[in-house]
Scaffold this motif. Structure first.
Motif, PDB file in Angstrom:
ATOM      1  N   MET A   1      10.447 -10.869   3.980  1.00 49.06           N
ATOM      2  CA  MET A   1       9.799  -9.809   4.756  1.00 49.06           C
ATOM      3  C   MET A   1       8.283  -9.987   4.672  1.00 49.06           C
ATOM      4  O   MET A   1       7.735 -10.209   3.607  1.00 49.06           O
ATOM      5  CB  MET A   1      10.197  -8.428   4.214  1.00 49.06           C
ATOM      6  N   THR A   2       7.625  -9.909   5.814  1.00 49.09           N
ATOM      7  CA  THR A   2       6.177 -10.036   5.848  1.00 49.09           C
ATOM      8  C   THR A   2       5.527  -8.858   5.142  1.00 49.09           C
ATOM      9  O   THR A   2       5.893  -7.699   5.368  1.00 49.09           O
ATOM     10  CB  THR A   2       5.680 -10.105   7.304  1.00 49.09           C
ATOM     11  N   TYR A   3       4.563  -9.156   4.286  1.00 50.69           N
ATOM     12  CA  TYR A   3       3.831  -8.097   3.589  1.00 50.69           C
ATOM     13  C   TYR A   3       3.041  -7.287   4.606  1.00 50.69           C
ATOM     14  O   TYR A   3       2.356  -7.840   5.475  1.00 50.69           O
ATOM     15  CB  TYR A   3       2.893  -8.734   2.561  1.00 50.69           C
ATOM     16  N   ARG A   4       3.132  -5.974   4.473  1.00 52.59           N
ATOM     17  CA  ARG A   4       2.334  -5.067   5.309  1.00 52.59           C
ATOM     18  C   ARG A   4       1.749  -3.989   4.407  1.00 52.59           C
ATOM     19  O   ARG A   4       2.473  -3.208   3.799  1.00 52.59           O
ATOM     20  CB  ARG A   4       3.201  -4.435   6.411  1.00 52.59           C
ATOM     21  N   GLY A   5       0.430  -3.987   4.328  1.00 54.12           N
ATOM     22  CA  GLY A   5      -0.277  -2.968   3.565  1.00 54.12           C
ATOM     23  C   GLY A   5      -1.068  -2.078   4.491  1.00 54.12           C
ATOM     24  O   GLY A   5      -1.138  -2.300   5.702  1.00 54.12           O
ATOM     25  N   ARG A   6      -1.707  -1.064   3.904  1.00 53.59           N
ATOM     26  CA  ARG A   6      -2.463  -0.132   4.759  1.00 53.59           C
ATOM     27  C   ARG A   6      -3.551   0.561   3.966  1.00 53.59           C
ATOM     28  O   ARG A   6      -3.503   0.688   2.742  1.00 53.59           O
ATOM     29  CB  ARG A   6      -1.541   0.876   5.415  1.00 53.59           C
ATOM     30  N   PHE A   7      -4.547   1.026   4.700  1.00 53.46           N
ATOM     31  CA  PHE A   7      -5.574   1.922   4.183  1.00 53.46           C
ATOM     32  C   PHE A   7      -5.507   3.170   5.033  1.00 53.46           C
ATOM     33  O   PHE A   7      -5.524   3.099   6.260  1.00 53.46           O
ATOM     34  CB  PHE A   7      -6.952   1.267   4.271  1.00 53.46           C
ATOM     35  N   ALA A   8      -5.383   4.348   4.383  1.00 56.50           N
ATOM     36  CA  ALA A   8      -5.111   5.584   5.120  1.00 56.50           C
ATOM     37  C   ALA A   8      -6.093   6.678   4.703  1.00 56.50           C
ATOM     38  O   ALA A   8      -5.744   7.575   3.929  1.00 56.50           O
ATOM     39  CB  ALA A   8      -3.670   6.035   4.886  1.00 56.50           C
ATOM     40  N   PRO A   9      -7.317   6.636   5.217  1.00 53.42           N
ATOM     41  CA  PRO A   9      -8.302   7.650   4.842  1.00 53.42           C
ATOM     42  C   PRO A   9      -8.072   8.985   5.547  1.00 53.42           C
ATOM     43  O   PRO A   9      -7.510   9.036   6.652  1.00 53.42           O
ATOM     44  CB  PRO A   9      -9.624   7.030   5.294  1.00 53.42           C
ATOM     45  N   SER A  10      -8.503  10.047   4.892  1.00 50.61           N
ATOM     46  CA  SER A  10      -8.554  11.365   5.524  1.00 50.61           C
ATOM     47  C   SER A  10      -9.955  11.560   6.081  1.00 50.61           C
ATOM     48  O   SER A  10     -10.940  11.250   5.398  1.00 50.61           O
ATOM     49  CB  SER A  10      -8.230  12.466   4.514  1.00 50.61           C
ATOM     50  N   PRO A  11     -10.100  12.088   7.280  1.00 51.28           N
ATOM     51  CA  PRO A  11     -11.424  12.228   7.897  1.00 51.28           C
ATOM     52  C   PRO A  11     -12.170  13.471   7.408  1.00 51.28           C
ATOM     53  O   PRO A  11     -12.448  14.401   8.159  1.00 51.28           O
ATOM     54  CB  PRO A  11     -11.093  12.312   9.387  1.00 51.28           C
ATOM     55  N   THR A  12     -12.488  13.461   6.122  1.00 49.42           N
ATOM     56  CA  THR A  12     -13.181  14.603   5.518  1.00 49.42           C
ATOM     57  C   THR A  12     -14.645  14.300   5.244  1.00 49.42           C
ATOM     58  O   THR A  12     -15.324  15.063   4.565  1.00 49.42           O
ATOM     59  CB  THR A  12     -12.488  15.008   4.211  1.00 49.42           C
ATOM     60  N   GLY A  13     -15.137  13.189   5.763  1.00 53.31           N
ATOM     61  CA  GLY A  13     -16.530  12.794   5.565  1.00 53.31           C
ATOM     62  C   GLY A  13     -16.680  11.312   5.853  1.00 53.31           C
ATOM     63  O   GLY A  13     -15.714  10.627   6.211  1.00 53.31           O
ATOM     64  N   HIS A  14     -17.897  10.803   5.694  1.00 51.93           N
ATOM     65  CA  HIS A  14     -18.148   9.385   5.931  1.00 51.93           C
ATOM     66  C   HIS A  14     -17.505   8.546   4.829  1.00 51.93           C
ATOM     67  O   HIS A  14     -17.121   9.055   3.762  1.00 51.93           O
ATOM     68  CB  HIS A  14     -19.658   9.130   5.977  1.00 51.93           C
ATOM     69  N   LEU A  15     -17.368   7.263   5.082  1.00 46.71           N
ATOM     70  CA  LEU A  15     -16.835   6.336   4.089  1.00 46.71           C
ATOM     71  C   LEU A  15     -17.737   6.346   2.858  1.00 46.71           C
ATOM     72  O   LEU A  15     -18.944   6.119   2.959  1.00 46.71           O
ATOM     73  CB  LEU A  15     -16.759   4.924   4.677  1.00 46.71           C
ATOM     74  N   HIS A  16     -17.150   6.624   1.689  1.00 42.88           N
ATOM     75  CA  HIS A  16     -17.917   6.635   0.438  1.00 42.88           C
ATOM     76  C   HIS A  16     -17.387   5.551  -0.484  1.00 42.88           C
ATOM     77  O   HIS A  16     -16.411   4.849  -0.169  1.00 42.88           O
ATOM     78  CB  HIS A  16     -17.869   8.017  -0.231  1.00 42.88           C
ATOM     79  N   PHE A  17     -18.022   5.407  -1.634  1.00 45.60           N
ATOM     80  CA  PHE A  17     -17.703   4.271  -2.496  1.00 45.60           C
ATOM     81  C   PHE A  17     -16.254   4.291  -2.980  1.00 45.60           C
ATOM     82  O   PHE A  17     -15.589   3.250  -3.023  1.00 45.60           O
ATOM     83  CB  PHE A  17     -18.649   4.227  -3.697  1.00 45.60           C
ATOM     84  N   GLY A  18     -15.730   5.457  -3.362  1.00 45.46           N
ATOM     85  CA  GLY A  18     -14.352   5.523  -3.830  1.00 45.46           C
ATOM     86  C   GLY A  18     -13.370   5.062  -2.772  1.00 45.46           C
ATOM     87  O   GLY A  18     -12.407   4.342  -3.066  1.00 45.46           O
ATOM     88  N   SER A  19     -13.596   5.452  -1.524  1.00 41.75           N
ATOM     89  CA  SER A  19     -12.720   5.011  -0.431  1.00 41.75           C
ATOM     90  C   SER A  19     -12.904   3.527  -0.155  1.00 41.75           C
ATOM     91  O   SER A  19     -11.939   2.826   0.188  1.00 41.75           O
ATOM     92  CB  SER A  19     -13.014   5.818   0.834  1.00 41.75           C
ATOM     93  N   LEU A  20     -14.130   3.037  -0.293  1.00 40.92           N
ATOM     94  CA  LEU A  20     -14.365   1.610  -0.088  1.00 40.92           C
ATOM     95  C   LEU A  20     -13.590   0.782  -1.104  1.00 40.92           C
ATOM     96  O   LEU A  20     -13.025  -0.262  -0.765  1.00 40.92           O
ATOM     97  CB  LEU A  20     -15.863   1.301  -0.183  1.00 40.92           C
ATOM     98  N   VAL A  21     -13.529   1.240  -2.344  1.00 38.22           N
ATOM     99  CA  VAL A  21     -12.753   0.535  -3.367  1.00 38.22           C
ATOM    100  C   VAL A  21     -11.283   0.453  -2.954  1.00 38.22           C
ATOM    101  O   VAL A  21     -10.649  -0.603  -3.054  1.00 38.22           O
ATOM    102  CB  VAL A  21     -12.902   1.236  -4.735  1.00 38.22           C
ATOM    103  N   ALA A  22     -10.721   1.570  -2.488  1.00 39.38           N
ATOM    104  CA  ALA A  22      -9.320   1.575  -2.056  1.00 39.38           C
ATOM    105  C   ALA A  22      -9.108   0.664  -0.854  1.00 39.38           C
ATOM    106  O   ALA A  22      -8.098  -0.047  -0.765  1.00 39.38           O
ATOM    107  CB  ALA A  22      -8.875   2.998  -1.729  1.00 39.38           C
ATOM    108  N   ALA A  23     -10.056   0.675   0.079  1.00 41.44           N
ATOM    109  CA  ALA A  23      -9.936  -0.176   1.261  1.00 41.44           C
ATOM    110  C   ALA A  23     -10.000  -1.653   0.873  1.00 41.44           C
ATOM    111  O   ALA A  23      -9.178  -2.465   1.322  1.00 41.44           O
ATOM    112  CB  ALA A  23     -11.041   0.171   2.264  1.00 41.44           C
TER     113      ALA A  23
END
Length: 288
Positions: A1-23
């Motif tokens: 099975m082909t690997y499929r990952g995702r990044f799923a932010p909530s739109p509660t503000g601009h991209l910040h460092f914690g979200s960048l780490v997850a992305a």
């Protein structure tokens, strides 16, 4: 099975460092596996959303070299899918309407464990809807945090899948959309580790596959608070992406190419030296 990952932010503000780490972490895992990296905007909680932040986040990611393999999925456009899952659960008698207030549940630390509402139906106000949870233990192996075990009823209780306002919960929407997008591994922050047992139970109730899980360490401020909830959670600058990207790679304990002067060079060096097995387990401070 082909690997499929995702990044799923909530739109509660601009991209910040914690979200960048997850992305960055989820992107590296997908690219290391030779798979696909997808985006999902979790915009089903209007009271918490900040106008324009979804577009801001999606516009910022390519500046950090994080380009998805398909257009972003918006949860606000998926209500019919959640309606169908809700009706499937109701037809199987797995959910029940609940008018319980916080004071009704105060003696149980806010956790509902009765399998039915303990408050009388309200003649005017609509109910929330809860999923019944049996007295079982959910076990799974997190690829980074190790074996996990959670008593579903004791720690999660009968949890809400549709709120009084009519909004579907994160748990339901996340489960339905992970299946819809064919996600094989969920790579996200460690703060969502406690949600995993409830999501696995929902997957079983709906007959959906269970992906693998890998929960990354959280970026904390100097006081030990999650960076996204901290005053230090300044947005990262997509117009000058290299400093924040170097910082994110260092936080994930990846060697950054010292001579790299472009984002693509930095990511290529990180990917060449990446092994998901040696990602850090524990959360750490992020001094900006």
């Amino acid at each position: 099975m082909t690997y499929r990952g995702r990044f799923a932010p909530s739109p509660t503000g601009h991209l910040h460092f914690g979200s960048l780490v997850a992305a960055v972490g989820s992107w590296l895992c997908a690219r290391h596996a030779g798979g696909q990296w997808l985006l999902r905007v979790e915009d089903i909680d209007p009271p918490r959303e900040v106008s324009g932040s979804a577009a801001s986040i999606l516009a910022a990611l390519p500046a950090f070299g994080l380009v998805a393999d398909a257009p972003a999925l918006f949860q606000s456009q998926r209500i019919q899918a959640y309606d169908a899952a809700f009706e499937q659960l109701r037809a199987a008698n797995l959910i029940f309407p609940c008018w319980c207030s916080r004071s009704d549940l105060a003696g149980a630390n806010g956790i509902h464990r009765d399998g039915h509402c303990i408050a009388p139906p309200h003649p005017v106000y609509p109910p929330a809807w809860r999923l019944r949870t049996p007295d079982i233990e959910i076990t799974f192996d997190d690829a980074l945090q190790g074996p996990q075990r959670q008593s579903l009823r004791k720690l999660g209780g009968d949890f809400v899948i549709r709120r009084v306002e009519g909004f579907y919960s994160y748990q339901l929407a996340c489960v339905v959309d992970d299946a819809f997008q064919g996600i094989t591994e969920v790579v996200r922050g460690r703060d969502l580790l406690d949600s995993t047992a409830r999501q696995i139970w929902l997957q079983r109730c709906l007959g959906l596959p269970t992906p693998g899980y890998r929960h990354l360490p959280l970026a904390l401020d100097a006081h030990g608070r999650k960076l996204s909830k901290s005053d230090q959670a300044f947005p990262v600058d997509p117009h000058a992406p290299l400093p924040a990207l170097r910082h994110a790679l260092a936080f994930l304990q990846l060697p950054a190419a010292p001579a790299a002067c472009r984002v693509d060079e930095l990511l290529a060096h990180a990917l060449a030296n990446f092994d998901p097995i040696v990602l850090p387990h524990c959360s750490g401070h992020s001094v900006r």
